[in-house]
Scaffold this motif. Structure first.
Motif: not given
Length: 184
Positions: A76-80, A149-154, A160-166
């Motif tokens: 995973l790759d997290y951005e914030a 506001p922390i996002w992850k790309k799987e 790969s895809q950006w994961k929407e937080n359920e």
């Protein structure tokens, strides 16, 4: 190891060996939060929340798993947006203190690449009795996933895809539902 820090706008820059972004906040030493590029170590947070008046320390460790919806996960790759993430984590911890009789709260989230088996988030809460800290930890991880506001790309073996937080999507839908009810 690469450390991650916000640029002037506060947005995390990837793969730049910059200075570590660590933030401590709170009142009376009751809250510790950080958004950091280094690997997370649970002992750091459990030692921080330890207190002579605590009969319980409850923890949550979110770890990268090797699969998601039938796909093999590589990492995973997290951005914030670090300033806002830190602010929201502080607010979350303050709310934990207002909802439960807890002594100390520590929350840490990692940014950058997090490999399978590595922790991306840690929460530690101390309280006089286990019930308060267990409930607080459960609530805190759900609230973190919904509001910070922390996002992850799987990254998978096939792309790969950006994961929407359920959780975030659910809260947004609930909010829209309430707005529609109020309009009627």
């Amino acid at each position: 190891a690469f450390l991650y820090c916000a640029d002037v706008s506060g947005y995390v820059k990837h793969n730049h060996p910059i200075v570590q972004m660590t933030t401590e906040a709170g009142t009376s030493g009751r809250v510790f939060v950080e958004v950091i590029g280094d690997p997370l170590e649970i002992t750091k947070y459990t030692e921080w929340v330890a207190d002579p008046g605590a009969g319980a320390i409850s923890t949550f460790i979110g770890v990268t798993r090797n699969n998601f919806q039938g796909k093999d996960v590589l990492y995973l790759d997290y951005e914030a947006y670090v300033p806002m993430a830190v602010k929201k984590l502080q607010e979350l911890c303050d709310e934990v203190h207002s909802k439960w009789q807890v002594i100390k709260v520590a929350v840490a989230h990692r940014v950058g690449v997090v490999r399978v088996g590595e922790p991306s988030v840690m929460i530690a809460v101390s309280s006089a009795h286990r019930g308060a800290s267990l409930e607080a930890v459960h609530w805190a991880i759900d609230e973190l996933k919904a509001t910070v506001p922390i996002w992850k790309k799987e990254f998978f073996t096939d792309g790969s895809q950006w994961k929407e937080n359920e959780e975030s999507r659910r809260l947004l839908e609930q909010g829209r539902g309430k707005e529609q009810q109020q309009q009627q």
